[in-house]
Design an enzyme around this catalytic site. Structure first.
Site, short mmCIF file in Angstrom:
data_model
loop_
_atom_site.label_atom_id
_atom_site.label_comp_id
_atom_site.label_asym_id
_atom_site.label_seq_id
_atom_site.Cartn_x
_atom_site.Cartn_y
_atom_site.Cartn_z
CB ILE A 92 -1.01 0.07 1.17
CG1 ILE A 92 -0.34 -0.27 2.49
CG2 ILE A 92 -2.22 -0.79 0.89
CD1 ILE A 92 -1.21 0.13 3.69
CB VAL B 224 8.50 -1.77 8.87
CG1 VAL B 224 7.30 -1.20 9.61
CG2 VAL B 224 9.54 -0.68 8.60
CG HIS C 96 7.70 -8.66 4.00
ND1 HIS C 96 7.84 -8.61 5.36
CD2 HIS C 96 8.20 -7.49 3.53
CE1 HIS C 96 8.40 -7.46 5.71
NE2 HIS C 96 8.64 -6.77 4.61
CG HIS D 1 9.68 -5.59 -0.44
ND1 HIS D 1 8.83 -4.54 -0.21
CD2 HIS D 1 10.22 -5.90 0.77
CE1 HIS D 1 8.87 -4.22 1.08
NE2 HIS D 1 9.70 -5.02 1.69
P1 5GP Z 1 9.69 -3.92 5.29
O1 5GP Z 1 10.44 -2.64 5.54
O2 5GP Z 1 9.27 -4.59 6.59
O3 5GP Z 1 10.42 -4.83 4.35
O4 5GP Z 1 8.40 -3.50 4.51
C1 5GP Z 1 7.10 -3.65 4.97
C2 5GP Z 1 6.20 -3.26 3.83
O5 5GP Z 1 4.86 -3.57 4.20
C3 5GP Z 1 6.23 -1.78 3.49
O6 5GP Z 1 6.62 -1.62 2.12
C4 5GP Z 1 4.83 -1.30 3.76
O7 5GP Z 1 4.38 -0.37 2.81
C5 5GP Z 1 4.01 -2.57 3.69
N1 5GP Z 1 2.84 -2.55 4.53
C6 5GP Z 1 2.79 -2.21 5.85
N2 5GP Z 1 1.53 -2.33 6.30
C7 5GP Z 1 0.78 -2.74 5.26
C8 5GP Z 1 -0.63 -3.03 5.11
O8 5GP Z 1 -1.43 -2.93 6.03
N3 5GP Z 1 -1.03 -3.44 3.89
C9 5GP Z 1 -0.17 -3.57 2.85
N4 5GP Z 1 -0.67 -4.00 1.68
N5 5GP Z 1 1.14 -3.30 2.94
C10 5GP Z 1 1.61 -2.88 4.14
#
Ligand code: 5GP
Ligand code: ZN
Length: 139
Positions: free
Chosen positions: A31, A94, A99, A101
C-alpha cells in the site's frame, strides 16, 4: 501471532489487494508502493525472517514469486524487477512477518533506490577472512 498485520491480511481481517494465493503462500500489493506493481509475497505460516522461516515455506514463497514476476512482466513489461527481503530492524524491516518485495521498474522511470549503490572495491584480505569465517560456520 495475534497482532501481526500480515497474518490479519491472510485471514481477511484487514483488506488487501490480493494477487495470488496457494496452500502456503499469499501475495498482495504494497500500500506504499515504490513503483507500480510493487508486490509482497509472504508465507501463510507466521515466521519472522530468513533465520526463522522453514525451508518449505521459503520454497513456497519463492515458487509463488516466480509465477507473480511472470505476470508482472506480462502486464507491466518492466525494464527490471528488484527482489528485496529485509531481515531485522537494523536494516529497516518494519513488518516482522517474512516477506519478499517484488519491485518493478518501468522503462524511463528513475533508478529504484533499492537497486542502485556506489561500487567501491573492498579490502581483499578482509573479504577473504570474512568469507573463510562464514564458510566455516555453515553447518
Ligand atoms: P519492510 O520494511 O518490513 O520490508 O516493509 C514492509 C512493507 O509492508 C512496506 O513496504 C509497507 O508499505 C508494507 N505494509 C505495511 N503495512 C501494510 C498493510 O497494512 N497493507 C499492505 N498492503 N502493505 C503494508
Ligand atoms: Zn504474521
Amino acid at each position: 501471532m495475534e497482532e501481526c498485520i500480515f497474518c490479519k491480511i491472510i485471514k481477511g481481517e484487514i483488506p488487501s489487494f490480493k494477487v495470488y494465493e496457494d496452500d502456503n503462500a499469499f501475495a498482495f500489493e504494497d500500500i506504499n508502493p515504490i513503483s507500480q506493481g510493487h508486490t509482497l509475497v509472504i508465507p501463510k505460516r507466521h515466521t519472522q525472517d530468513l533465520w526463522e522461516i522453514p525451508e518449505e515455506d521459503l520454497a513456497a514463497v519463492h515458487s509463488a514469486s516466480k509465477k507473480i514476476i511472470q505476470a508482472i512482466k506480462d502486464v507491466l513489461n518492466p525494464t527490471g524487477v528488484a527482489c528485496l527481503q529485509l531481515n531485522g530492524r537494523g536494516v529497516n524491516q518494519v513488518v516482522m512477518h517474512y516477506h519478499l518485495h517484488l519491485i518493478p521498474r518501468a522503462s524511463g522511470e528513475p533508478e529504484l533506490p533499492v537497486s542502485s549503490w556506489e561500487l567501491k572495491q573492498g579490502d581483499m584480505e578482509a573479504i577473504k577472512q570474512t568469507a573463510e569465517k562464514i564458510a566455516a560456520a555453515i553447518g
